[in-house]
Design a protein around this motif. Structure first.
Motif, PDB file in Angstrom:
ATOM      1  N   ARG A   1      -3.945  -2.066  -0.381  1.00 24.37           N
ATOM      2  CA  ARG A   1      -4.125  -1.627  -1.612  1.00 24.37           C
ATOM      3  C   ARG A   1      -2.945  -1.355  -2.461  1.00 24.37           C
ATOM      4  O   ARG A   1      -2.600  -1.594  -3.747  1.00 24.37           O
ATOM      5  CB  ARG A   1      -5.347  -0.396  -2.153  1.00 24.37           C
ATOM      6  N   HIS A   2      -2.134  -0.584  -1.639  1.00 15.65           N
ATOM      7  CA  HIS A   2      -0.724  -0.070  -1.983  1.00 15.65           C
ATOM      8  C   HIS A   2       0.302  -1.460  -2.336  1.00 15.65           C
ATOM      9  O   HIS A   2       0.834  -1.572  -3.448  1.00 15.65           O
ATOM     10  CB  HIS A   2       0.005   0.866  -1.284  1.00 15.65           C
ATOM     11  N   ALA A   3       0.233  -2.270  -1.289  1.00 18.08           N
ATOM     12  CA  ALA A   3       1.038  -3.431  -1.428  1.00 18.08           C
ATOM     13  C   ALA A   3       0.520  -4.228  -2.704  1.00 18.08           C
ATOM     14  O   ALA A   3       1.449  -4.597  -3.476  1.00 18.08           O
ATOM     15  CB  ALA A   3       1.289  -4.027  -0.119  1.00 18.08           C
ATOM     16  N   LYS A   4      -0.790  -4.508  -2.832  1.00 19.57           N
ATOM     17  CA  LYS A   4      -1.163  -5.449  -3.873  1.00 19.57           C
ATOM     18  C   LYS A   4      -0.969  -4.611  -5.102  1.00 19.57           C
ATOM     19  O   LYS A   4      -0.737  -5.525  -6.068  1.00 19.57           O
ATOM     20  CB  LYS A   4      -2.731  -5.723  -3.510  1.00 19.57           C
ATOM     21  N   GLY A   5      -1.330  -3.522  -5.248  1.00 18.87           N
ATOM     22  CA  GLY A   5      -0.970  -2.706  -6.459  1.00 18.87           C
ATOM     23  C   GLY A   5       0.345  -2.624  -6.946  1.00 18.87           C
ATOM     24  O   GLY A   5       0.763  -2.992  -8.230  1.00 18.87           O
ATOM     25  N   LEU A   6       1.337  -2.710  -6.057  1.00 19.85           N
ATOM     26  CA  LEU A   6       2.679  -2.521  -6.250  1.00 19.85           C
ATOM     27  C   LEU A   6       3.307  -3.820  -6.955  1.00 19.85           C
ATOM     28  O   LEU A   6       3.805  -3.805  -7.674  1.00 19.85           O
ATOM     29  CB  LEU A   6       3.499  -2.004  -5.006  1.00 19.85           C
ATOM     30  N   ALA A   7       2.882  -4.914  -6.027  1.00 16.22           N
ATOM     31  CA  ALA A   7       3.279  -6.343  -6.634  1.00 16.22           C
ATOM     32  C   ALA A   7       2.751  -6.479  -7.977  1.00 16.22           C
ATOM     33  O   ALA A   7       3.392  -7.159  -8.906  1.00 16.22           O
ATOM     34  CB  ALA A   7       2.236  -7.281  -5.537  1.00 16.22           C
TER      35      ALA A   7
END
Length: 287
Positions: free
Chosen positions: A158-164
């Motif tokens: 969720r962090h990686a996808k949200g950051l993208a």
């Protein structure tokens, strides 16, 4: 450049006022209101037994004017209305417009996701109130609940996808703005925004990123969240909306949220410049 932006703003407003112009020439404002009202609520307009004058003003403004202004279709208009009413917690009106959103062709998933999109901005309790209204309408219409899962991220990503998503629209401006917070909070605060807002909600299926940014701008406008509005105007443009669409959304929201909040965002749209945008999350400091 400022003169050009002002001219552009005037042209956009002028253009939006003449959408459906041919139809407007042959129908009175009241007749236009009759037509839209029946499309939304599947009933003919009737005279209020207690406040006929006020309701005529209200309905002619909303259904006879607002719904004929701008480049939005009725599906888009009703999603805008749903999130504005959810943000303000005007639940009786929200119930009517959840039904209207279904009547004009929005899927249950689209409406649910529009309401879910409110959560990072209005908090969980008020979002739950709005979800409760949606569920009530769904049950009355024999729509099977729960609807299908739309989540596209979990704890592992969720962090990686949200950051993208966040970096595409806002870069690292929040991280930079929060760098002066003491200790661990310089990471906790921006990471919470990344994970909760973008990871949990912006990554979900059911609505496009373009739709989510437009609806988020409406929600923030309804809340009067002036510090966040400038960034989200630019974010909505970067997500693929044009100024005409943003202005039409604000005009659509005016009867529900009032002129004051809508005009704040309209003025920001008027002067928005993606190429020369300066982040405003960090408050100016005294030298």
């Amino acid at each position: 450049m400022k003169n050009f932006q002002y001219v552009l703003f005037v042209v956009l407003i002028f253009h939006s006022c003449f959408v459906n112009a041919e139809e407007s020439k042959t129908m009175t404002r009241s007749e236009r209101a009759d037509k839209i009202y029946e499309q939304l609520f599947l009933n003919k307009r009737t005279v209020s037994p207690t406040d006929p004058e006020f309701m005529e003003i209200l309905q002619c403004n909303i259904f006879g004017e607002t719904f004929y202004t701008g480049n939005l279709n009725n599906k888009e208009r009703e999603l805008i209305t749903v999130v504005a009413l959810a943000a303000m917690q005007t639940l009786p009106q929200l119930k009517a417009h959840v039904g209207a959103a279904l009547n004009v062709g929005n899927s249950p998933l689209e409406i649910r996701e529009a309401i879910y999109q409110c959560a990072p901005f209005i908090g969980f309790p008020r979002t739950l109130n709005a979800i409760g209204v949606f569920n009530e309408v769904a049950q009355e219409r024999n729509i099977k609940l729960p609807l299908k899962n739309a989540g596209a991220a979990d704890d592992s990503d969720r962090h990686a996808k949200g950051l993208a998503v966040q970096e595409k629209l806002y870069g690292d401006e929040v991280k930079k703005a929060m760098a002066s917070l003491p200790g661990k909070y310089k990471d906790i605060v921006p990471d919470t925004l990344t994970d909760f807002c973008f990871g949990d909600f912006y990554t979900r299926d059911g609505l496009t990123l373009q739709q989510r940014e437009l609806l988020s701008l409406v929600i923030l406008t309804a809340l009067g969240a002036e510090k966040q509005l400038s960034a989200h105007v630019v974010g909505a443009l970067k997500a693929g909306n044009d100024k005409e669409t943003l202005l039409a959304a604000m005009v659509q929201a005016i009867p529900y949220i009032g002129l004051a909040n809508a005009m704040t965002t309209i003025n920001l749209i008027k002067t928005a410049d993606i190429d020369n945008y300066k982040p405003i999350y960090e408050e100016p400091r005294d030298e």
